[in-house]
Design a protein around this motif. Structure first.
Motif, PDB file in Angstrom:
ATOM      1  N   VAL A 175      55.112  16.916  44.807  1.00  0.00           N
ATOM      2  CA  VAL A 175      55.168  16.081  43.481  1.00  0.00           C
ATOM      3  C   VAL A 175      55.102  16.827  42.531  1.00  0.00           C
ATOM      4  O   VAL A 175      54.895  17.835  42.190  1.00  0.00           O
ATOM      5  N   PRO A 176      56.020  16.248  41.472  1.00  0.00           N
ATOM      6  CA  PRO A 176      56.349  16.923  40.407  1.00  0.00           C
ATOM      7  C   PRO A 176      55.281  16.854  39.366  1.00  0.00           C
ATOM      8  O   PRO A 176      54.692  15.499  39.191  1.00  0.00           O
ATOM      9  N   TYR A 177      55.199  17.658  38.493  1.00  0.00           N
ATOM     10  CA  TYR A 177      53.929  17.635  37.206  1.00  0.00           C
ATOM     11  C   TYR A 177      54.546  18.308  36.047  1.00  0.00           C
ATOM     12  O   TYR A 177      55.286  19.502  36.145  1.00  0.00           O
ATOM     13  N   LEU A 178      54.200  17.750  35.077  1.00  0.00           N
ATOM     14  CA  LEU A 178      54.501  18.488  33.748  1.00  0.00           C
ATOM     15  C   LEU A 178      53.303  18.809  32.927  1.00  0.00           C
ATOM     16  O   LEU A 178      52.032  18.552  33.439  1.00  0.00           O
ATOM     17  N   PRO A 179      53.612  19.859  32.176  1.00  0.00           N
ATOM     18  CA  PRO A 179      52.495  20.620  31.644  1.00  0.00           C
ATOM     19  C   PRO A 179      51.600  19.592  30.681  1.00  0.00           C
ATOM     20  O   PRO A 179      52.107  18.545  30.299  1.00  0.00           O
ATOM     21  N   PRO A 180      50.242  20.014  30.391  1.00  0.00           N
ATOM     22  CA  PRO A 180      49.673  21.265  30.637  1.00  0.00           C
ATOM     23  C   PRO A 180      49.307  21.441  32.169  1.00  0.00           C
ATOM     24  O   PRO A 180      49.110  20.123  32.791  1.00  0.00           O
ATOM     25  N   TYR A 181      49.220  22.605  32.634  1.00  0.00           N
ATOM     26  CA  TYR A 181      48.883  22.868  34.032  1.00  0.00           C
ATOM     27  C   TYR A 181      47.386  23.469  34.095  1.00  0.00           C
ATOM     28  O   TYR A 181      47.249  24.483  33.645  1.00  0.00           O
ATOM     29  N   LYS A 182      46.595  22.858  34.986  1.00  0.00           N
ATOM     30  CA  LYS A 182      45.360  23.422  35.170  1.00  0.00           C
ATOM     31  C   LYS A 182      44.898  24.007  36.202  1.00  0.00           C
ATOM     32  O   LYS A 182      45.187  23.207  37.342  1.00  0.00           O
ATOM     33  N   ILE A 183      44.722  25.147  36.440  1.00  0.00           N
ATOM     34  CA  ILE A 183      44.334  25.824  37.689  1.00  0.00           C
ATOM     35  C   ILE A 183      42.753  26.060  37.587  1.00  0.00           C
ATOM     36  O   ILE A 183      42.223  26.789  36.701  1.00  0.00           O
ATOM     37  N   THR A 184      42.039  25.639  38.538  1.00  0.00           N
ATOM     38  CA  THR A 184      40.424  25.742  38.656  1.00  0.00           C
ATOM     39  C   THR A 184      40.177  26.599  39.789  1.00  0.00           C
ATOM     40  O   THR A 184      40.840  26.526  40.982  1.00  0.00           O
ATOM     41  N   ALA A 185      39.062  27.226  39.475  1.00  0.00           N
ATOM     42  CA  ALA A 185      38.601  28.093  40.776  1.00  0.00           C
ATOM     43  C   ALA A 185      37.263  28.183  40.957  1.00  0.00           C
ATOM     44  O   ALA A 185      36.479  28.125  39.771  1.00  0.00           O
ATOM     45  N   ILE A 186      36.872  28.215  42.314  1.00  0.00           N
ATOM     46  CA  ILE A 186      35.251  28.231  42.242  1.00  0.00           C
ATOM     47  C   ILE A 186      34.998  29.660  42.685  1.00  0.00           C
ATOM     48  O   ILE A 186      35.606  30.018  43.837  1.00  0.00           O
ATOM     49  N   GLY A 187      33.918  30.317  42.194  1.00  0.00           N
ATOM     50  CA  GLY A 187      33.587  31.703  42.734  1.00  0.00           C
ATOM     51  C   GLY A 187      32.952  32.279  41.468  1.00  0.00           C
ATOM     52  O   GLY A 187      32.319  31.731  40.587  1.00  0.00           O
ATOM     53  N   ASP A 188      32.608  33.820  41.565  1.00  0.00           N
ATOM     54  CA  ASP A 188      31.871  34.532  40.669  1.00  0.00           C
ATOM     55  C   ASP A 188      32.618  34.253  39.458  1.00  0.00           C
ATOM     56  O   ASP A 188      33.614  35.152  39.263  1.00  0.00           O
ATOM     57  N   ARG A 189      32.246  33.872  38.341  1.00  0.00           N
ATOM     58  CA  ARG A 189      32.998  33.728  37.034  1.00  0.00           C
ATOM     59  C   ARG A 189      33.174  35.049  36.569  1.00  0.00           C
ATOM     60  O   ARG A 189      34.389  35.136  35.985  1.00  0.00           O
ATOM     61  N   ARG A 190      32.454  36.176  36.648  1.00  0.00           N
ATOM     62  CA  ARG A 190      32.670  37.323  35.989  1.00  0.00           C
ATOM     63  C   ARG A 190      33.991  38.083  36.726  1.00  0.00           C
ATOM     64  O   ARG A 190      34.608  38.657  36.247  1.00  0.00           O
ATOM     65  N   LYS A 191      33.589  37.807  37.981  1.00  0.00           N
ATOM     66  CA  LYS A 191      34.829  38.508  38.896  1.00  0.00           C
ATOM     67  C   LYS A 191      36.074  37.749  38.758  1.00  0.00           C
ATOM     68  O   LYS A 191      37.156  38.549  38.696  1.00  0.00           O
ATOM     69  N   LEU A 192      36.259  36.662  38.718  1.00  0.00           N
ATOM     70  CA  LEU A 192      37.252  35.835  38.363  1.00  0.00           C
ATOM     71  C   LEU A 192      37.851  36.360  37.122  1.00  0.00           C
ATOM     72  O   LEU A 192      39.103  36.435  36.987  1.00  0.00           O
ATOM     73  N   GLN A 193      37.102  36.316  35.843  1.00  0.00           N
ATOM     74  CA  GLN A 193      37.752  36.680  34.689  1.00  0.00           C
ATOM     75  C   GLN A 193      38.255  37.895  34.504  1.00  0.00           C
ATOM     76  O   GLN A 193      39.103  38.458  33.906  1.00  0.00           O
ATOM     77  N   LYS A 194      37.483  38.909  35.565  1.00  0.00           N
ATOM     78  CA  LYS A 194      38.056  40.457  35.434  1.00  0.00           C
ATOM     79  C   LYS A 194      39.345  40.368  36.141  1.00  0.00           C
ATOM     80  O   LYS A 194      40.185  41.176  35.789  1.00  0.00           O
ATOM     81  N   ALA A 195      39.403  39.665  37.013  1.00  0.00           N
ATOM     82  CA  ALA A 195      40.784  39.646  37.800  1.00  0.00           C
ATOM     83  C   ALA A 195      41.721  39.210  36.895  1.00  0.00           C
ATOM     84  O   ALA A 195      43.034  39.819  36.976  1.00  0.00           O
ATOM     85  N   LEU A 196      41.664  38.094  36.248  1.00  0.00           N
ATOM     86  CA  LEU A 196      42.620  37.654  35.273  1.00  0.00           C
ATOM     87  C   LEU A 196      42.960  38.661  34.138  1.00  0.00           C
ATOM     88  O   LEU A 196      44.124  38.814  33.879  1.00  0.00           O
ATOM     89  N   ASP A 197      41.973  39.540  33.677  1.00  0.00           N
ATOM     90  CA  ASP A 197      42.300  40.463  32.522  1.00  0.00           C
ATOM     91  C   ASP A 197      42.903  41.619  33.303  1.00  0.00           C
ATOM     92  O   ASP A 197      43.728  42.498  32.549  1.00  0.00           O
ATOM     93  N   ASP A 198      42.814  41.856  34.396  1.00  0.00           N
ATOM     94  CA  ASP A 198      43.549  43.101  35.050  1.00  0.00           C
ATOM     95  C   ASP A 198      44.905  42.791  35.639  1.00  0.00           C
ATOM     96  O   ASP A 198      45.545  43.616  36.021  1.00  0.00           O
ATOM     97  N   SER A 199      45.285  41.511  35.441  1.00  0.00           N
ATOM     98  CA  SER A 199      46.693  41.295  36.170  1.00  0.00           C
ATOM     99  C   SER A 199      47.605  41.822  35.117  1.00  0.00           C
ATOM    100  O   SER A 199      47.717  41.432  33.746  1.00  0.00           O
ATOM    101  N   GLN A 200      48.637  42.558  35.312  1.00  0.00           N
ATOM    102  CA  GLN A 200      49.592  43.072  34.720  1.00  0.00           C
ATOM    103  C   GLN A 200      50.643  41.823  34.251  1.00  0.00           C
ATOM    104  O   GLN A 200      51.016  41.926  33.170  1.00  0.00           O
ATOM    105  N   TYR A 201      50.852  40.822  35.097  1.00  0.00           N
ATOM    106  CA  TYR A 201      51.798  39.564  34.776  1.00  0.00           C
ATOM    107  C   TYR A 201      51.126  38.799  33.752  1.00  0.00           C
ATOM    108  O   TYR A 201      51.820  38.520  32.769  1.00  0.00           O
TER     109      TYR A 201
END
Length: 258
Positions: A175-201
């Motif tokens: 199915v095609p979608y246009l922005p904005p794109y929302k990516i939602t994750a369930i889990g430990d919020r601090r670990k999830l945020q740290k993983a985003l901050d550590d991503s080189q990309y």
């Protein structure tokens, strides 16, 4: 030519003209198949995407209803062993076919504002839009951060989910979608945020957020209700070792990256 002769010619030609008009109306109706022949309603990409998204949502609901009917019929045939029932429940949670709830966060990605695009006519257009690689980078970072479940555009991400770029839209589960794109994750919020901050990309993406105002927003959520995956679980490209490969048609896609 006398008035009588003109009248006779009119009487003779009128049925032919009416018959031709009727034939045109019938041909038009056949070609239209009950739809609007005027193309202006769906000529824009946004209109086509919305139409296909609505159609997909309708088919998904029908699939979910039929799946529930099957489960009810299976229940009527008799209950399964408790050990097998627990194994089925655990596997369903891992596969993503049951809804889940919990804390987490949502990442929203957007293309550059239209004014920025107008003000930078010499800038590569690929730099001003969100690509599949950007969405994939966010999803991969969230998995690396220990996410228990992830959804994109409120559609559950499972092991066979593919994110494909087609034109300036992103295709998810066909199915095609246009922005904005929302990516939602369930889990430990601090670990999830740290993983985003550590991503080189994602760190590289932030440069374009600053230069061209691409949208990148992270919002923490105290409680997220994530739906189950309701599509087919059949493999479309990958194969299971030891099982014969069944060829399937796969649409050609193109994607570009920064």
């Amino acid at each position: 030519m006398s008035r009588l002769r003109r009248f006779s010619l009119w009487r003779a030609s009128a049925p032919v003209a009416l018959m031709c008009a009727g034939l045109l109306f019938a041909t038009s109706a056949t070609n239209a198949r009950g739809t609007d022949l005027r193309p202006s309603r769906n000529t824009t990409l946004a209109g086509l995407v919305e139409e296909q998204s609505r159609r997909s949502a309708t088919l998904t609901r029908q699939h979910a209803e039929l799946s529930q009917d099957i489960e009810k019929l299976q229940t009527q045939q008799g209950s399964i062993a408790p050990k097998l029932a627990k194994q089925l429940k655990d596997l369903s949670e891992q596969v993503g076919t049951v809804p889940v709830t919990g804390p987490g966060l949502t990442v929203t990605l957007k293309d550059a504002p239209s004014q920025v695009v107008k003000d930078n006519p010499d800038v590569d257009a690929d730099w001003l839009v969100i690509h599949q690689q950007d969405i994939q980078a966010v999803v991969n970072a969230l998995w690396a951060g220990g996410a228990d479940a992830i959804s994109i555009q409120n559609h559950r991400v499972i092991s066979t989910t593919g994110i494909k770029c087609v034109g300036n839209s992103v295709v998810l589960h066909g199915v095609p979608y246009l922005p904005p794109y929302k990516i939602t994750a369930i889990g430990d919020r601090r670990k999830l945020q740290k993983a985003l901050d550590d991503s080189q990309y994602i760190d590289n993406l932030q440069d374009y957020v600053v230069k061209f105002q691409l949208g990148y927003e992270v919002k923490t959520e105290s409680s997220i209700a994530m739906p189950a995956y309701e599509g087919t679980l059949d493999l479309q490209s990958a194969t299971v070792p030891g099982f014969p490969k069944v060829p399937t048609a796969s649409p050609s896609v193109t994607g570009s990256g920064r």
